[in-house]
Design a protein around this motif. Structure first.
Motif, PDB file in Angstrom:
ATOM      1  N   ILE A  25       0.831  -1.216   0.000  1.00 19.15           N
ATOM      2  CA  ILE A  25       0.000   0.000   0.000  1.00 19.15           C
ATOM      3  C   ILE A  25       0.856   1.252   0.000  1.00 19.15           C
ATOM      4  CG2 ILE A  25      -1.627   1.341   1.403  1.00 19.15           C
ATOM      5  CD1 ILE A  25      -2.870  -1.363   2.238  1.00 19.15           C
ATOM      6  N   ILE A  26       1.936   1.230   0.781  1.00 15.32           N
ATOM      7  CA  ILE A  26       2.850   2.379   0.808  1.00 15.32           C
ATOM      8  C   ILE A  26       3.454   2.610  -0.574  1.00 15.32           C
ATOM      9  CG2 ILE A  26       5.049   3.215   1.726  1.00 15.32           C
ATOM     10  CD1 ILE A  26       4.352   1.776   4.358  1.00 15.32           C
ATOM     11  N   THR A  27       3.867   1.518  -1.229  1.00 15.50           N
ATOM     12  CA  THR A  27       4.456   1.615  -2.569  1.00 15.50           C
ATOM     13  C   THR A  27       3.430   2.121  -3.582  1.00 15.50           C
ATOM     14  OG1 THR A  27       5.967  -0.217  -2.070  1.00 15.50           O
ATOM     15  CG2 THR A  27       5.624   0.330  -4.398  1.00 15.50           C
ATOM     16  N   VAL A  28       2.190   1.607  -3.492  1.00 15.05           N
ATOM     17  CA  VAL A  28       1.142   1.993  -4.432  1.00 15.05           C
ATOM     18  C   VAL A  28       0.816   3.477  -4.299  1.00 15.05           C
ATOM     19  CG1 VAL A  28      -1.310   1.707  -4.972  1.00 15.05           C
ATOM     20  CG2 VAL A  28       0.120  -0.305  -4.621  1.00 15.05           C
ATOM     21  N   ILE A  29       0.757   3.981  -3.070  1.00 15.71           N
ATOM     22  CA  ILE A  29       0.457   5.395  -2.841  1.00 15.71           C
ATOM     23  C   ILE A  29       1.503   6.290  -3.499  1.00 15.71           C
ATOM     24  CG2 ILE A  29       0.328   7.178  -1.045  1.00 15.71           C
ATOM     25  CD1 ILE A  29      -0.985   5.085   0.760  1.00 15.71           C
ATOM     26  N   ARG A  30       2.748   5.817  -3.536  1.00 15.36           N
ATOM     27  CA  ARG A  30       3.833   6.605  -4.104  1.00 15.36           C
ATOM     28  C   ARG A  30       3.925   6.506  -5.620  1.00 15.36           C
ATOM     29  NH1 ARG A  30       8.507   4.766   0.250  1.00 15.36           N
ATOM     30  NH2 ARG A  30       7.747   5.996   2.028  1.00 15.36           N
ATOM     31  N   MET A  31       3.114   5.650  -6.230  1.00 19.61           N
ATOM     32  CA  MET A  31       3.170   5.481  -7.692  1.00 19.61           C
ATOM     33  C   MET A  31       2.733   6.759  -8.398  1.00 19.61           C
ATOM     34  SD  MET A  31       1.670   1.689  -8.542  1.00 19.61           S
ATOM     35  CE  MET A  31       2.620   0.206  -8.206  1.00 19.61           C
ATOM     36  N   SER A  32       3.436   7.081  -9.474  1.00 20.29           N
ATOM     37  CA  SER A  32       3.083   8.278 -10.248  1.00 20.29           C
ATOM     38  C   SER A  32       1.980   7.977 -11.257  1.00 20.29           C
ATOM     39  CB  SER A  32       4.321   8.812 -10.981  1.00 20.29           C
ATOM     40  OG  SER A  32       4.888   7.802 -11.802  1.00 20.29           O
ATOM     41  N   SER A  33       1.907   6.743 -11.724  1.00 24.12           N
ATOM     42  CA  SER A  33       0.918   6.351 -12.726  1.00 24.12           C
ATOM     43  C   SER A  33      -0.432   6.076 -12.064  1.00 24.12           C
ATOM     44  CB  SER A  33       1.395   5.099 -13.467  1.00 24.12           C
ATOM     45  OG  SER A  33       0.352   4.558 -14.238  1.00 24.12           O
ATOM     46  N   GLY A  34      -1.443   6.826 -12.499  1.00 30.27           N
ATOM     47  CA  GLY A  34      -2.782   6.618 -11.942  1.00 30.27           C
ATOM     48  C   GLY A  34      -3.350   5.259 -12.317  1.00 30.27           C
ATOM     49  N   GLU A  35      -3.084   4.814 -13.570  1.00 28.77           N
ATOM     50  CA  GLU A  35      -3.584   3.513 -14.026  1.00 28.77           C
ATOM     51  C   GLU A  35      -2.930   2.374 -13.256  1.00 28.77           C
ATOM     52  OE1 GLU A  35      -3.766   0.814 -18.124  1.00 28.77           O
ATOM     53  OE2 GLU A  35      -3.091   2.910 -18.196  1.00 28.77           O
ATOM     54  N   GLY A  36      -1.609   2.478 -13.044  1.00 33.30           N
ATOM     55  CA  GLY A  36      -0.899   1.446 -12.294  1.00 33.30           C
ATOM     56  C   GLY A  36      -1.363   1.385 -10.854  1.00 33.30           C
ATOM     57  N   ARG A  37      -1.603   2.588 -10.281  1.00 31.24           N
ATOM     58  CA  ARG A  37      -2.080   2.636  -8.888  1.00 31.24           C
ATOM     59  C   ARG A  37      -3.458   2.000  -8.763  1.00 31.24           C
ATOM     60  NH1 ARG A  37      -0.629   7.533  -7.904  1.00 31.24           N
ATOM     61  NH2 ARG A  37      -2.563   8.560  -8.571  1.00 31.24           N
ATOM     62  N   HIS A  38      -4.330   2.267  -9.734  1.00 31.68           N
ATOM     63  CA  HIS A  38      -5.686   1.691  -9.701  1.00 31.68           C
ATOM     64  C   HIS A  38      -5.636   0.175  -9.844  1.00 31.68           C
ATOM     65  CE1 HIS A  38      -9.968   1.204 -10.438  1.00 31.68           C
ATOM     66  NE2 HIS A  38      -9.675   0.522 -11.551  1.00 31.68           N
ATOM     67  N   LYS A  39      -4.807  -0.330 -10.768  1.00 27.98           N
ATOM     68  CA  LYS A  39      -4.692  -1.765 -10.975  1.00 27.98           C
ATOM     69  C   LYS A  39      -4.154  -2.467  -9.731  1.00 27.98           C
ATOM     70  CE  LYS A  39      -2.645  -5.216 -14.068  1.00 27.98           C
ATOM     71  NZ  LYS A  39      -1.762  -5.434 -15.248  1.00 27.98           N
ATOM     72  N   ALA A  40      -3.124  -1.863  -9.111  1.00 32.14           N
ATOM     73  CA  ALA A  40      -2.531  -2.463  -7.906  1.00 32.14           C
ATOM     74  C   ALA A  40      -3.520  -2.472  -6.750  1.00 32.14           C
ATOM     75  CB  ALA A  40      -1.269  -1.698  -7.519  1.00 32.14           C
ATOM     76  N   PHE A  41      -4.253  -1.354  -6.575  1.00 32.71           N
ATOM     77  CA  PHE A  41      -5.243  -1.281  -5.495  1.00 32.71           C
ATOM     78  C   PHE A  41      -6.368  -2.299  -5.710  1.00 32.71           C
ATOM     79  CE2 PHE A  41      -4.073   3.044  -3.724  1.00 32.71           C
ATOM     80  CZ  PHE A  41      -3.977   2.583  -2.416  1.00 32.71           C
TER      81      PHE A  41
END
Length: 315
Positions: free
Chosen positions: A222-238
């Protein structure tokens, strides 16, 4: 299993969860529907992952192991329950009871460790994507998957051996729809306090340790996902992590409710309801939550259907 102060009768009586009222007949039909869906969904997942080369990755291999465990788990309890209800014969032999205990406990334990391995897989994939092929190679993946089966089987052997040492000199009626260890404790005329302690220790190892690893892994994710710059990548990971955490919450919550409470606080009705949830409902929900919503799995399913239609047209 020993029997004291009574004529030997190599059978237990499974009291079940349904009567023959219209409401219970409807609920029984609903359970059969859920069983059928779980059977089909988990079988489909195993076959798709086996047949489609695009799904030959560590993540999907672990998902196939989860589906296989769920398939075996639901087949350990529901067919016997359905047979008893439809035939009116509620008895189960001691050998049948022993087989249920071993398979049931082994599969529950194996799935606990497998969910932790799956959490580690997601942790490495999201937090260390460049190192993922080396940190989660096929050899390590196969070793961890095999370890979950071995550790689950060891837990099954320990609990079965302890249960076999009890004497049963009173009622033979098990207040469950399968041979569940906590339900059997109520029938024993032997002091089971030592075994209850053993169950608690097993639960710490089989439930709390894997759950701790899962919590640590997903906290880092979750910490890593929050720091992601890509919105699409963050959504997929979440989305992936949320699916995993839903399954973990359902599975571990129900298992701890059943196995980590003292015998004095148990209610047969509550135990039946919770056991129904994680032995019947969860195996149906797992492939829906984890896999069938996944785009890669959906593509594999469409590919298999497309090949079948093509062959039918040629034929």
């Amino acid at each position: 299993m020993e029997w004291g102060n009574q004529t030997f009768n190599p059978e237990f009586i499974l009291m079940g969860i349904f009567s023959y009222t219209p409401t219970h007949i409807f609920l029984f039909s609903l359970v059969l529907g859920i069983f059928t869906m779980a059977l089909l969904a988990n079988t489909l997942m195993v076959l798709l992952i086996y047949l489609d080369p695009r799904l030959h990755t560590p993540m999907y291999f672990l998902l196939s192991q989860l589906s296989l465990m769920d398939l075996m788990l639901i087949c350990t309890t529901v067919p016997k329950m359905a047979h008893s209800y439809l035939s009116g014969r509620k008895s189960i032999s001691v050998a049948g009871c022993e087989a249920q205990i071993f398979l049931y406990v082994s599969l529950l334990g194996a799935e606990c460790f497998l969910l932790a391995v799956m959490a580690y897989d997601r942790y490495v994939a999201i937090c260390y994507p460049l190192q993922y092929p080396s940190l989660m190679n096929w050899k390590l993946c196969g070793l961890m998957a095999a370890s979950t089966w071995i550790l689950g089987g060891f837990d099954g052997i320990v609990e079965l051996a302890a249960t076999l040492s009890f004497s049963y000199c009173g009622s033979r009626e098990i207040a469950q729809f399968f041979c569940d260890v906590p339900a059997l404790l109520h029938l024993s005329c032997t002091d089971t306090s030592t075994f209850e302690t053993l169950i608690f220790i097993c639960c710490v190892v089989m439930l709390l340790l894997p759950l701790s690893l899962i919590i640590v892994s997903y906290t880092r994710v979750i910490i890593t996902v929050i720091r992601m710059s890509s919105g699409e990548g963050r959504h997929k990971a979440f989305t992936t992590c949320t699916s995993h955490l839903i399954v973990v919450g359902m599975y571990y919550g129900a298992a701890m409710f059943i196995y980590m409470r003292p015998n004095s606080n148990r209610s047969p009705t509550q135990d039946k309801m919770v056991s129904t949830f994680y032995t019947i409902l969860t195996p149906m929900l797992n492939p829906l939550i984890y896999s069938l919503r996944n785009k890669d799995v959906a593509k594999a399913f469409s590919k298999v259907l497309g090949k079948r239609k093509f062959r039918e047209q040629i034929g």
